[in-house]
Structure formats: C-alpha cells, structure tokens
Design an enzyme around this catalytic site. Sequence first.
Site, PDB file in Angstrom:
ATOM      1  CG  PHE A 120      77.016  20.259  -6.401  1.00  0.00           C
ATOM      2  CD1 PHE A 120      75.906  19.485  -6.388  1.00  0.00           C
ATOM      3  CD2 PHE A 120      77.387  21.019  -5.576  1.00  0.00           C
ATOM      4  CE1 PHE A 120      74.714  19.609  -5.612  1.00  0.00           C
ATOM      5  CE2 PHE A 120      76.404  21.098  -4.363  1.00  0.00           C
ATOM      6  CZ  PHE A 120      75.260  20.495  -4.442  1.00  0.00           C
ATOM      7  CD  GLN A 240      81.765  27.675   0.214  1.00  0.00           C
ATOM      8  OE1 GLN A 240      80.970  26.803   0.860  1.00  0.00           O
ATOM      9  NE2 GLN A 240      82.727  27.509  -0.608  1.00  0.00           N
ATOM     10  CG  HIS A 242      75.579  28.214  -0.804  1.00  0.00           C
ATOM     11  ND1 HIS A 242      74.844  28.882  -1.603  1.00  0.00           N
ATOM     12  CD2 HIS A 242      75.978  27.009  -0.877  1.00  0.00           C
ATOM     13  CE1 HIS A 242      74.566  27.597  -2.333  1.00  0.00           C
ATOM     14  NE2 HIS A 242      75.060  26.642  -1.987  1.00  0.00           N
ATOM     15  CG  LEU A 252      72.070  26.276   1.213  1.00  0.00           C
ATOM     16  CD1 LEU A 252      73.143  27.292   1.219  1.00  0.00           C
ATOM     17  CD2 LEU A 252      72.791  24.813   1.312  1.00  0.00           C
ATOM     18  CD  GLU A 255      77.294  24.716  -5.942  1.00  0.00           C
ATOM     19  OE1 GLU A 255      77.631  25.504  -4.874  1.00  0.00           O
ATOM     20  OE2 GLU A 255      78.047  23.778  -6.523  1.00  0.00           O
ATOM     21  NE  ARG A 286      78.828  25.893  -2.658  1.00  0.00           N
ATOM     22  CZ  ARG A 286      78.527  24.966  -1.717  1.00  0.00           C
ATOM     23  NH1 ARG A 286      79.050  24.934  -0.359  1.00  0.00           N
ATOM     24  NH2 ARG A 286      77.777  23.953  -2.189  1.00  0.00           N
ATOM     25  CG  HIS A 367      77.225  27.333   3.249  1.00  0.00           C
ATOM     26  ND1 HIS A 367      76.184  26.870   3.621  1.00  0.00           N
ATOM     27  CD2 HIS A 367      77.974  26.430   2.418  1.00  0.00           C
ATOM     28  CE1 HIS A 367      76.006  25.664   3.257  1.00  0.00           C
ATOM     29  NE2 HIS A 367      77.006  25.540   2.546  1.00  0.00           N
ATOM     30  CD  GLU A 398      81.332  23.953   8.665  1.00  0.00           C
ATOM     31  OE1 GLU A 398      80.217  23.403   8.444  1.00  0.00           O
ATOM     32  OE2 GLU A 398      81.031  25.192   8.914  1.00  0.00           O
ATOM     33  NE  ARG A 409      82.330  22.991   2.426  1.00  0.00           N
ATOM     34  CZ  ARG A 409      80.817  22.684   1.889  1.00  0.00           C
ATOM     35  NH1 ARG A 409      80.808  21.687   0.847  1.00  0.00           N
ATOM     36  NH2 ARG A 409      79.839  23.280   2.300  1.00  0.00           N
TER      37      ARG A 409
END
Length: 594
Positions: A120, A240, A242, A252, A255, A286, A367, A398, A409
């Site tokens: 990842f 963030q 993504h 999404l 990843e 990211r 994201h 979160e 992140r």
Amino acid sequence: MSKNVINHTYDAVIIGAGGAGLMAALYASRSANVAVISKLYPTRSHTGAAQGGIGAALGNLEEDRWEWHAYDTVKGSDYLADQDSVDVLCKEAIETVIELEHMGLPFDRTDAGKISQRRFGGHTNNDTGKPVMRACHAADRTGHMILQTLYQQCIKNRVNFFDEYHVVDLIRVGDSVRGVVAISIITGEFHIFHSKAVLFASGGWGRCWEVTSNAHSLTGDGAAICLRRGIPLEDMEFFQFHPTGIFRLGILITEGVRGEGGVLINNEGERFMERYAPTIKDLASRDVVSRAIYLEVQAGRGINGKNYVHLDIRPETVNHYFEQAGEDRRISAAYIEEKLPDIADFTRTYLGVDPVKEPMPVQPTAHYAMGGIPTDVNGRVVIDAKNTVLPGLYAAGEVACVSVHGANRLGTNSLVDLVVFGRRAGNQMAKFCNEVELLPLPEDPTGEVMAEFERIRKNTGETKSYELRQAMQQSMTTYVGVFRTEETLTTGLEEIKRLKSRYSDIEIDDKGLLFNTDVLETWELGCLLELAEVTTVSALARKESRGAHARDDFPERNDDEWLKHTLIINEDGTYRLDYKPVTLGRYEPKPRVY
Ligand SMILES: Cc1cc2nc3c(=O)[nH]c(=O)nc-3n(C[C@H](O)[C@H](O)[C@H](O)COP(=O)(O)OP(=O)(O)OC[C@H]3O[C@@H](n4cnc5c(N)ncnc54)[C@H](O)[C@@H]3O)c2cc1C
C-alpha cells in the site's frame, strides 16, 4: 418538532456505529451501561465502504517491524503526527488485528494459512525503501468485514443500540458533559440521553467538497457540535484528496489496485509517477500522487485533454512493469477478479469499463479528514494548547485528531486508528464511569436546539438547501482543493461566509415531523458550512506546504515556523486560532525525498 422530550439514562453514550464507535462500545460495555446512537443503521456506516486493508506489521509474507510502520506513518504525515500516538498505533495494530481475526473476521489467507497482506502507498521496508506487504485484507471489502464482525460482537455483548437517531447537541455544563440531545428520525421526537460520559465517533466531512469518496451521511455533525460547544478543532486545514476516485463520481478505487501492481498513465501513455517519485512510484503517499495527477492535467496531459488520467490494472500492463523491475510476480485476469471483486464490479456498473480489459478513468477525490476533535492517546478530549482534559468527553475514529496522521494519512492507517484508539477510548470511558457520579441535567437542555429546528422547519425564504450545498461544494473544490494560494483561500472564505449568511434564508418543502430528512439535511448543511469555514480559516493562516496542505505561494515546508498543530476555537461565532507543539520522538523532521 414535538414538544415531548423523552429521557434516557446511561453511564456512557457513543455517537456513531462505525469501526471506532463499535470498538469503543464493545470495550466500554464490559463494565458500563452503554448506548450507541447512530443516524444510520450501524452496518451502513462508512467503515463498511473501506476497501483496501488495515495496516499492521505482522510480517506474514516478508520481514516487517512496527518501528518501520511508525517511521512510515511519521514520514507520511510530513512530521506533523505526534510520535507518541504513532508508536501506540503501530505497536497495538498487531495485537488488535489478531484480536479481530479471533473475533471471526474472514481475512484473506496466505498459502500457509496466515492473514494475507499486500502493498500500500507509503508503507516500506525501511532498509531498502521498497514497498512492503503490510495491508491485511479481506478481498477489497476489508471495512465491510470489520464492521460486520464488530457489530455481531456488540449484539452478542448486548450493547444498546438506538438506530436512526440523529444527535444534534452536546449537553455541556462548564467543564463537564451531561449527555446529548438526539432526534428520532422516524417520529421527529426529541430525546435526551443523560450520561456520565459521551464519546463522539461520528466520522468525517468529505461532503464539504463536490467530488468525494464519502457517503452522503459524512457531514461532520460531531465535529460541528463540539465546535459550537466551545471545543477546539485541530489541524482542520489538512484534508486528504485520494488520487484515484472514479472520474466525476468520486467513488473510490482503492490504493490496493496500485498495491497489486496497477499503474497511473497519462495521455501520452507515460507512467508519470516514475518522474515524481522515482523509488516508490505509483505507491508514493496520497498527497504526492494527487498533486502529480493535478499537474499532469494542468500540463495538458490529462486523457483527451480532460481532467483525469488512467489507472491501468490490465495483466499485460502490470506484468510488463513487473518484468521491467526484475520481479518474478505475474498477475492474471482471474487474480484481479479474486483480489479486487468490488472494484471490478464498480467500474463495470458505473462506467461500463472492464478493468481487466481497459484502463479506468480516475481523478483526485476528497477522502479523509486528518484533523478533528483533539484527544490524547486514551481518547480523552483535550481543549487547549496545554492539553487540558475535558472530563467525560471522548472522541475516536475519523472525527478525532489524536494525531497519528498529521498532515497526511497513509492508506490502511484509518482502519487501524479506529480499532486501536476505539478500544483505548472505550476502556478509559468505562473506567471513568465507574469512578464518578451522574451529574444533574441543566435546566432546559433541549431549548436552544429545539428552537433552531423550529426555525428551519417553519422558515420562509428564497433559498433551497440543495442549491446552497452545491454552491458550497463547488467553492471548496475550486478554492480549498488540492492546491491553494492566499488568493484562492481568501476568495473561498468570502464565498463560504456569503453562503453561510444565506443559510438563514432557506425554506424547506417538508414541514412535517415524521421521517423529515429535509429538515435534518438542512441542519447537516449548517454543520458542513461551519466546517468549510474553519477549514479555510486554518488553511489561510498556515503559510507553508505540508502533506495535504499544498500552498502554491509557499511551496516549501517550514519547520522553523510551522512545525505545530493548529487549534481553531469558536468564541461567540468568531474563530480564534491557537497553536500547540508537535510531540516529536525518535524521528527528527527530514526533507521529503520521494
Ligand atoms: C470509500 C472509502 C474507502 C476507504 N478505504 C479505507 C481503507 O481501505 N483503509 C483504511 O484504513 N481506511 C479507509 N477509508 C477511511 C475509513 O474507512 C474511515 O476513515 C473510517 O471508516 C471512519 O470510521 P469511523 O468509525 O470514524 O466513522 P464512520 O464509519 O464514518 O461512521 C460514522 C458513524 O457516525 C454516525 N453519525 C454521524 N453523525 C451522527 C449524528 N449526528 N447522530 C448520530 N449518529 C451519527 C453514523 O451513523 C455512523 O454510524 C476509506 C474511506 C472511504 C470513504
């Protein structure tokens, strides 16, 4: 709204039934009487949409260590994460993932029967700098499996659930909390949940932006409620994007696709991440990949001149790059179907694109909220730069900022954050409940919020809430997006303030009580507008680029002046900024090398 207010008394109430809320509930309910309140049916929480994996240095397929995980997390955070919290995250990740396995979570398996792991973004072997297999997964439905497993455990342990109850206020009296106010979505009645402790696990606020991976319900209610009740929010400028959302829809594409070997390609057929991050390439963190896509599009290299690029997981492409890198791994169409079934399904359904045969059109999508309600490592909410605890108030997941993600992140680190800090917060809260007495409710705890709901329901005006929501989302995307400048942020702030002033002009269509989503969505919009404003104010003040906060006018990270957390505090409707130091540890800030 009905004038009847229904009272409940519990030791602790938890707002949110995602991974964080359920893990906290499981632990708190061992010795305290706990209610979980959720505006959604629990298994519809966004945790269920998490695809790619949960990070833990199990080392099942190759050598790995929690200290490497910690270093990657700190580096990925652009040194803004608190290193004491990161140590807790990465060390406890290992036992917590194994605990989930023992609860029955059906992880994918290695040939030897261990939990399967994959690569990842940003997760590396610290000796070689190469990607390491650290993301534990159940196909591309890891979050779904976590949520189902935890929910089943909560039911088994007789946790009390209030499903489809919408929390709208926190009852705070000075330096204590006394519970929350909620509305039953079905009847429209107000309920008071009187308690010794309150834990917010209410998730993020991606719905501030137009293109987002976040569910419709992610409107930041918990963060906005706390802000209104005088609790600061931390590091709100860091949101963030993504890199791989489905073009235009924002849904999404995990990843994990790049973890399995997928590559990003521009209109010239170039694997452009080789230019931006020569070592880790498509698996750079990211923020780096999102900016690279944006720059490719700016340079006219988007596909057919449009604002997207291709994500290519076709076996012939992936195997070509494996061969080029001297790796003996190869993938097949059947392997993709097995490892990424939901992704294949999404792109076939929403785009008519078969990922085994064609590349997928992707663009950055809003994201994840790195910032949120400030807490210590035990989930206790802290309310100033000296980390003073507000007794009885907790946050996890979160919505919280502990801060393990800092300015950016890493993938798979949210799911592990939920379970590690959800568990800690649950334990701590149960302990607190056993030590203190229930304090009395103040006079008329529902008065203020009931009046606001009456106003929304009865107001006459020219504005529709869906129009205002769309205008806010467009402004945030244009002015407070992947790249920012003094000019865009100033315009953005003016725009948000203008939209906020129109909020009082909204007229809704449904004036009834039963299942009135019109009134609740309008109230949620109020939360989003406040969070949009504090995000922009915090971003305007931070004159540097760090992690997800990329200022074109201040392109460098500036540790001398800005190695600190932002706190934003609501003081009678105006926002005051304050700052607190970052907790450093083993890792001194180093310049970013890709
Ligand atoms: C599409 C997608 C894929 C992702 N993939 C990954 C991944 O592979 N790995 C990873 O680590 N992270 C991933 N993430 C991030 C991660 O899934 C989330 O950050 C995480 O699930 C948030 O969990 P949570 O428990 O904090 O809140 P959520 O799961 O979002 O749950 C919020 C809860 O709060 C409740 N709630 C909210 N407001 C109220 C209110 N006013 N009253 C009552 N209840 C309320 C909701 O009903 C819900 O139960 C992904 C995120 C998305 C969007």
